[in-house]
Structure formats: C-alpha cells, structure tokens
Design a protein around this motif. Structure first.
Motif, PDB file in Angstrom:
ATOM      1  N   TYR A 489      20.801  23.413  56.867  1.00  0.00           N
ATOM      2  CA  TYR A 489      20.745  24.929  56.009  1.00  0.00           C
ATOM      3  C   TYR A 489      20.038  24.719  54.668  1.00  0.00           C
ATOM      4  N   LEU A 490      20.813  23.974  53.808  1.00  0.00           N
ATOM      5  CA  LEU A 490      20.464  23.864  52.676  1.00  0.00           C
ATOM      6  C   LEU A 490      19.610  22.502  52.041  1.00  0.00           C
ATOM      7  N   ARG A 491      18.465  22.483  51.322  1.00  0.00           N
ATOM      8  CA  ARG A 491      17.906  21.578  51.069  1.00  0.00           C
ATOM      9  C   ARG A 491      18.587  20.895  49.502  1.00  0.00           C
ATOM     10  N   ARG A 492      18.857  22.061  48.939  1.00  0.00           N
ATOM     11  CA  ARG A 492      19.407  21.763  47.722  1.00  0.00           C
ATOM     12  C   ARG A 492      20.652  22.767  47.595  1.00  0.00           C
ATOM     13  N   ASP A 493      21.625  22.410  46.639  1.00  0.00           N
ATOM     14  CA  ASP A 493      22.611  23.146  46.123  1.00  0.00           C
ATOM     15  C   ASP A 493      22.210  23.933  44.893  1.00  0.00           C
ATOM     16  N   SER A 494      21.709  23.445  44.017  1.00  0.00           N
ATOM     17  CA  SER A 494      21.386  24.091  42.707  1.00  0.00           C
ATOM     18  C   SER A 494      19.954  24.451  42.643  1.00  0.00           C
ATOM     19  N   ASP A 495      19.472  25.599  42.129  1.00  0.00           N
ATOM     20  CA  ASP A 495      18.192  25.898  41.895  1.00  0.00           C
ATOM     21  C   ASP A 495      17.797  25.624  40.479  1.00  0.00           C
ATOM     22  N   GLY A 496      18.664  25.129  39.584  1.00  0.00           N
ATOM     23  CA  GLY A 496      18.242  24.610  38.355  1.00  0.00           C
ATOM     24  C   GLY A 496      18.432  25.702  37.290  1.00  0.00           C
ATOM     25  N   ILE A 497      19.086  26.787  37.502  1.00  0.00           N
ATOM     26  CA  ILE A 497      19.242  27.989  36.651  1.00  0.00           C
ATOM     27  C   ILE A 497      20.691  28.074  36.181  1.00  0.00           C
ATOM     28  N   ASP A 498      21.018  28.178  35.119  1.00  0.00           N
ATOM     29  CA  ASP A 498      22.429  28.138  34.687  1.00  0.00           C
ATOM     30  C   ASP A 498      23.043  29.668  34.574  1.00  0.00           C
ATOM     31  N   LEU A 499      22.335  30.679  34.593  1.00  0.00           N
ATOM     32  CA  LEU A 499      22.662  31.887  34.898  1.00  0.00           C
ATOM     33  C   LEU A 499      23.403  32.280  36.088  1.00  0.00           C
ATOM     34  N   PRO A 500      24.553  32.985  36.262  1.00  0.00           N
ATOM     35  CA  PRO A 500      25.074  33.320  37.546  1.00  0.00           C
ATOM     36  C   PRO A 500      24.258  34.090  38.513  1.00  0.00           C
ATOM     37  N   MET A 501      24.413  33.985  39.830  1.00  0.00           N
ATOM     38  CA  MET A 501      23.747  34.737  40.795  1.00  0.00           C
ATOM     39  C   MET A 501      24.271  36.095  40.884  1.00  0.00           C
ATOM     40  N   PRO A 508      24.067  41.053  43.412  1.00  0.00           N
ATOM     41  CA  PRO A 508      23.197  40.143  42.861  1.00  0.00           C
ATOM     42  C   PRO A 508      22.822  40.582  41.108  1.00  0.00           C
ATOM     43  N   ALA A 509      22.867  39.464  40.317  1.00  0.00           N
ATOM     44  CA  ALA A 509      22.986  39.691  38.927  1.00  0.00           C
ATOM     45  C   ALA A 509      21.432  40.347  38.521  1.00  0.00           C
ATOM     46  N   ASP A 510      21.378  40.965  37.533  1.00  0.00           N
ATOM     47  CA  ASP A 510      20.136  41.648  37.034  1.00  0.00           C
ATOM     48  C   ASP A 510      19.433  40.886  35.727  1.00  0.00           C
ATOM     49  N   ASP A 511      19.835  39.878  35.518  1.00  0.00           N
ATOM     50  CA  ASP A 511      19.457  39.489  34.246  1.00  0.00           C
ATOM     51  C   ASP A 511      17.898  38.893  34.643  1.00  0.00           C
ATOM     52  N   ARG A 512      16.945  38.868  33.480  1.00  0.00           N
ATOM     53  CA  ARG A 512      15.530  38.728  33.725  1.00  0.00           C
ATOM     54  C   ARG A 512      14.828  37.526  33.265  1.00  0.00           C
ATOM     55  N   LEU A 513      14.198  36.954  34.057  1.00  0.00           N
ATOM     56  CA  LEU A 513      13.379  35.523  33.558  1.00  0.00           C
ATOM     57  C   LEU A 513      12.246  35.810  33.548  1.00  0.00           C
ATOM     58  N   THR A 514      11.222  35.202  32.987  1.00  0.00           N
ATOM     59  CA  THR A 514       9.771  35.314  32.964  1.00  0.00           C
ATOM     60  C   THR A 514       9.179  34.119  33.874  1.00  0.00           C
ATOM     61  N   VAL A 517       4.445  31.009  35.953  1.00  0.00           N
ATOM     62  CA  VAL A 517       2.926  30.860  36.438  1.00  0.00           C
ATOM     63  C   VAL A 517       2.155  32.215  36.515  1.00  0.00           C
ATOM     64  N   THR A 518       2.911  33.502  36.619  1.00  0.00           N
ATOM     65  CA  THR A 518       2.391  34.725  36.379  1.00  0.00           C
ATOM     66  C   THR A 518       2.646  35.647  35.366  1.00  0.00           C
ATOM     67  N   GLY A 519       3.641  35.115  34.690  1.00  0.00           N
ATOM     68  CA  GLY A 519       4.120  35.872  33.686  1.00  0.00           C
ATOM     69  C   GLY A 519       4.876  37.146  33.884  1.00  0.00           C
ATOM     70  N   GLU A 520       5.278  37.373  35.173  1.00  0.00           N
ATOM     71  CA  GLU A 520       5.888  38.353  35.715  1.00  0.00           C
ATOM     72  C   GLU A 520       7.398  38.316  35.055  1.00  0.00           C
ATOM     73  N   SER A 521       8.078  39.583  34.995  1.00  0.00           N
ATOM     74  CA  SER A 521       9.564  39.421  34.636  1.00  0.00           C
ATOM     75  C   SER A 521      10.434  39.947  35.787  1.00  0.00           C
ATOM     76  N   CYS A 522      11.275  38.664  36.421  1.00  0.00           N
ATOM     77  CA  CYS A 522      11.921  38.929  37.737  1.00  0.00           C
ATOM     78  C   CYS A 522      13.467  38.906  37.438  1.00  0.00           C
ATOM     79  N   GLU A 523      14.193  39.472  38.368  1.00  0.00           N
ATOM     80  CA  GLU A 523      15.664  39.057  38.117  1.00  0.00           C
ATOM     81  C   GLU A 523      16.008  37.874  38.615  1.00  0.00           C
ATOM     82  N   ARG A 524      17.233  37.472  38.212  1.00  0.00           N
ATOM     83  CA  ARG A 524      17.705  36.205  38.431  1.00  0.00           C
ATOM     84  C   ARG A 524      17.643  35.742  40.000  1.00  0.00           C
ATOM     85  N   PRO A 525      18.015  36.554  40.988  1.00  0.00           N
ATOM     86  CA  PRO A 525      18.213  36.163  42.343  1.00  0.00           C
ATOM     87  C   PRO A 525      16.813  35.610  42.850  1.00  0.00           C
ATOM     88  N   ASP A 526      15.704  35.945  42.044  1.00  0.00           N
ATOM     89  CA  ASP A 526      14.267  35.819  42.832  1.00  0.00           C
ATOM     90  C   ASP A 526      13.859  34.723  41.970  1.00  0.00           C
TER      91      ASP A 526
END
Length: 565
Positions: A489-501, A508-514, A517-526
C-alpha cells in the motif's frame, strides 16, 4: 492553475524555500484544467453542498435508462424487469456509498481513491481504462438517442444527427465544473417538468394502463424467475460505474463542519449513491411506456424502445401532434446535453490521468475531450445502439469488478481489518507503482465473470455473472490484503512536510506551499517534500502534478525501509 505542457527538468524555479514549510500567498486557478490530476483545493470549492449535489444529479439526466428499461421489459416481462432493476439498484447503492463519502470528504476523484485502495500509483490505469470505456459507451448511447430525435422531428439523417450530437458538446465541456454547474442548475427544473408531468397526465387519463403494465409478460410471455431477473439486472448493473462520474462533481464538496453537517450528508447521499433511485425510477418508467406503446397504442417493439417515440406518445395524449413532436425533440436534446457534457468531461479526466502517468507529459484536459467525443462518434456511426443490451451486459462485469474491489478495500481493509491506510493516498512516491491487492481482485472477478457471461461454466449460471463478479471482488480484496500483509500500500509513511494534513474538523488542511518547480501555490494535501534539496541545501516542496511530470524521477522521495504498511 499553472499548466505544465512539457517534461519537468532538473532545475527549479520559484522562490528558494526554507527548512520550515512556508505558507504561500493564494493564487486563483486559471484556464480550463479543473484540477484534472489532483486534489481539489478548498479555495476552488466555493459551491454549496446543494449546488454540488444538483450538478452531480444533473449528469444522470440521460434517457438511456428509458431505453434500458424498455428493452429488458420487452424481453423479460414487467415482473422480471422490475425485479432486476431493483436488485441492480440495491447493489449499486451499497457499493457506491463508501466511494462517494471518500470523494466528498477528501476531495479526490475515483482514480485518486483507487490508487490508494489496492491498486497503486500506476495500477489504477487499469481501472481508468474501464471507466473511460463507460463514458464513451454512454455518450454513444445518448448521442444515438438524440440523433433518433432529430430524425423524427426534423428529418435529419442519422449519420448527421450523430455528428451534431457529438460536436455540440465539445465547447460546453472545455471550462469544466464552473460551466457545468450552471448548465445543470438552469436545466434541471425544466427537465423534471418535461419528464414527469406528461406521464402523470397519461396515467390519470388512462388508469387501465397501469394494470396492463403489471400483467405484461414480454414478447414471449416469459415466466417469473430469478434467472430472468438477473439477466435484466446485468444490463442495469452496467451503470455501476456512474458513481465515478458523480464523484467528479462530489470532489468539489465544501469542508464538512458542525454547521453544515446535515446538508453535507444529504448532498453526499443524494449526489452519490442516491442517483440510482432516480435511475431505477426512469428504468421502470421505460418499461411502462414500452408496454403502453405495444399493448395499448399498437406500436412495434423496435419503436417502443426508443425514448423519443416514448415521449411523443405521451405528449400526444395531451396536445396536438406537431407540438408533441417539438417538445419530445427538445426534451431529448436537453437530456443529451446534460449527460454528454458529463460523459465528455469525466472521460477527459480519465484520459488525462492515463496519459500523464504513462508519458510524464500533460497536454491539458481539452485534448482528451476531443478524443473521447471522437471515439463516441465512431461507435454511433457503427450503430452500437442496435446491440446495446449485449454491450451493457458484458460491460457490467468489468464495472462491478472495479467498483466492488474499491468499496471492499475501503469498508473491509481500511475500517474493519485496518490493513489499508484510511486516508486515500494518491501522490507519486508515497505509493508503490503496483499493488497486487486490487489488481488481483479485478483480474479474477472480471475474468471469471466474463467467462461465465459467455457460457464457460454452463448456461444455467451465465445470468448470474454480475453477482459472481461482486462476490469474488468482495472476497478476494481482503484476502489479498491479508496474504500480502498490506506491504504494497504505502512506499513511505512521511511526505517530508511538518504541517498537518487535516484541520480541526478532520477536513483536508488549506495551508499553502509554493512548488519549487512551477512556482504554483498549492494546498497542503497536494504537496510533498522534494528529494532534491534547494540551492541553499534546505528542503523544498513539489506539487503532486509537478511530481507526476518529473520524467527523471529525481524529485521522488526514496523508499522508507521498515515501512509498516
């Protein structure tokens, strides 16, 4: 939304990230992609639960239900046909419910759910092919019905009607959910009035038609039997995959909170598994109208199974012939537009997922709208409508194998056994490419049931192939999870981001990260951490879409050894 039309390179663009997650400023989605390959972010989901449900239900305005009901009624009689319709409706509702909940709760489409529900990152391409087949089969069916209406009402040749019904859909689908939600909200009331008022008038004027309907035994006066009901159910069960189209709308549900709890659940049930209630009603009405036309009006069975003729017969009981023809054609056109915009839209999403994961390129969803419509047009020109019952009966085995496998993984493997991760994971690098749990289940349930459908196990059990597809999927899915101990099922348990999902309400959380690669602003679950550090050696982040298109794979996080699942 930033559209990436080429393979990603090793160099990064955008601001240099720090070692701590940085919340990026909001950005509005631009263009026509409608989050084809990814999580639907909160800032885009501005519709109310009722609006989302109305859009989902607007997509089931198809008239194929009337034709399906009429065809099985003529062949098997009223009792067998209605029994088969109700059996199919129950199975579809049960299997669709967990999928609809997951889509609305976690704001992902069925392909993304399927990836983390036993198939793996690339394994779900198999089910995408099953789904995309459903979209162009149903598109071709509805387009053929509209062409029949144009021929009867305007004298347009069928081949030209096929082209008109196909090409008119393309410009309506390009702008995705924003346009489709308006289209359905405007046309739903008119469609309901034109669909049901004439039927009510007909029953009031000719109450004896109800008794004739209940006593009808079909062309061969078939006896009532469970086998005949299952043959009828097999045709109806081909629509099991309809939930995937509804989910393409349900993923835009707003967050579930204490304030909107009731409306949220009502929308999920009505817009999700609830579609089958209206679908079953339409199928039963299709049986009724076919029986009325054959037994009372004296029409042939070939004419009685065509929806445009069914509605013209209704309308003629309450208005002049010329007006009846006009309104019947208008109803057929409205219905075809409502469902085939959904078919083309959902099919384009499925094709985009297949193409992008296979080639690591993203030409945009619009190209696949044209592809899906073109395939549908070819099926119409080859007169698929003449063998509709056979095509749908065959297809139902594949649809059931897929939907029941995913439903079993959610209900049994996630919530009862606790083997499959409860949160639907879809991001590259977090999942193994292939998971034997779902793939084995689909191959076995689909393969055995299709062999049964073609008589490999004898004619006696052939009618029950859809039931065997469902049973095999429900048994094999948890069995494979236990045998493999959930290791795939899972290749990893951690996606390397400390913000909650998730936020405080479990949405799903709506914190934004940049995205680096693309400079796009995306929400945490993505988002995920990139395996490539930034210029300053600190962690940087990458969106799921950018990672999908990373041909080199250098941004993919390494395997975590000792992963529990």
């Amino acid at each position: 939304m930033t559209n990436t039309t080429q393979t990603l390179h090793a160099t990064q663009a955008g601001p240099a990230p720090s070692s701590e997650p940085q919340v990026a400023p909001p950005s509005s989605p631009v263009g026509t992609e409608d989050f084809s390959l990814r999580f639907a972010p909160r800032h885009y989901r501005t519709w109310t639960p009722a609006a989302v449900a109305a859009s989902a239900l607007g997509g089931i305005a198809y008239l194929a239900d009337f034709s399906i009901g009429a065809a099985i009624g003529v062949e098997h009689g009223t009792t067998n046909a209605v029994g088969g319709i109700l059996i199919a409706a129950l199975l579809i509702f049960i299997s669709s419910f967990p999928l609809a909940y997951y889509a609305a709760r976690y704001n992902v489409d069925l392909d993304l759910i399927t990836r983390g529900s036993g198939f793996g990152y690339k394994g779900s391409i198999i089910t995408n092919l099953i789904f995309v087949s459903f979209t162009f089969i149903l598109f071709a069916t509805e387009g053929a019905i509209m062409a029949q209406g144009l021929k009867v009402g305007l004298g347009i040749p069928l081949w030209a009607g096929y082209a008109i019904s196909s090409l008119m859909i393309i410009p309506l689908v390009i702008y995705g959910m924003k346009l489709l939600s308006k289209l359905h909200s405007w046309t739903n009331p008119l469609w309901l009035v034109m669909m049901f008022i004439p039927l009510i008038v007909l029953v009031i004027q000719e109450p004896s038609s109800v008794g004739t309907f209940l006593e009808y035994g079909g062309e061969n006066n078939a006896p009532v039997s469970f086998a005949a009901m299952m043959l009828a159910a097999a045709v109806c069960l081909s629509l099991t995959a309809q939930i995937a189209e509804n989910i393409d709308y349900l993923r835009f549900m707003p967050p579930k909170t204490d304030a909107n709890r009731r409306s949220w659940w009502a929308a999920v049930i009505c817009g999700g598994p609830g579609w089958v209630v209206l679908g079953a009603i339409k199928q039963i009405l299709g049986v009724f109208l076919a029986v009325y036309m054959i037994s009372v009006v004296g029409q042939s069975a070939d004419i009685a199974v065509e929806p445009v003729n069914q509605f013209m017969t209704e309308y003629r009981q309450m208005m002049p012939g010329w007006l009846a023809v006009t309104l019947a054609v208008i109803l057929v056109v409205i219905s075809q537009i409502k469902i085939n915009t959904t078919n083309a839209y959902c099919g384009s999403l499925a094709w985009t997922n297949i193409y992008s994961r296979t080639t690591k390129r993203y030409p945009g969803r619009v190209w696949f709208v044209v592809l899906n419509v073109s395939i549908s047009l070819a099926l119409m020109e080859f007169n698929m409508f003449s063998v509709l019952s056979f095509v749908l009966s065959f297809y139902s085995n594949l649809a059931i194998a897929w939907i029941f496998t995913v439903a079993a993984d959610i209900v049994v493997n996630k919530y009862i056994l606790g083997i499959s991760p409860k949160r639907p994971e879809f991001r590259r690098g977090m999942l193994f490419d292939y998971n034997p749990v779902g793939i084995t289940s689909v191959v076995l349930s689909g393969g055995v049931s299709i062999a049964m459908f073609f008589g490999a196990f004898g004619d006696t059990v052939a009618p029950f192939s859809p039931l065997f597809a469902a049973v095999i999927a429900v048994v094999v899915t948890p069995l494979m999870a236990v045998v493999t101990k959930g290791r795939w099922y899972l290749r990893r348990d951690s996606d390397g981001i400390d913000l909650p999902m998730e936020d405080a309400d479990g949405n799903p959380a709506d914190d934004r990260l940049t995205c680096a690669v693309t400079g796009e602003s995306c929400e945490r679950p993505d988002m995920l951490a990139s395996a490539v550090p930034g210029p300053d050696g600190k962690t940087q982040y990458i969106s799921s879409l950018a990672l999908t298109l990373d041909a080199s794979g250098e941004h993919v996080l390494p395997l975590e050894h000792g992963t529990p699942r």
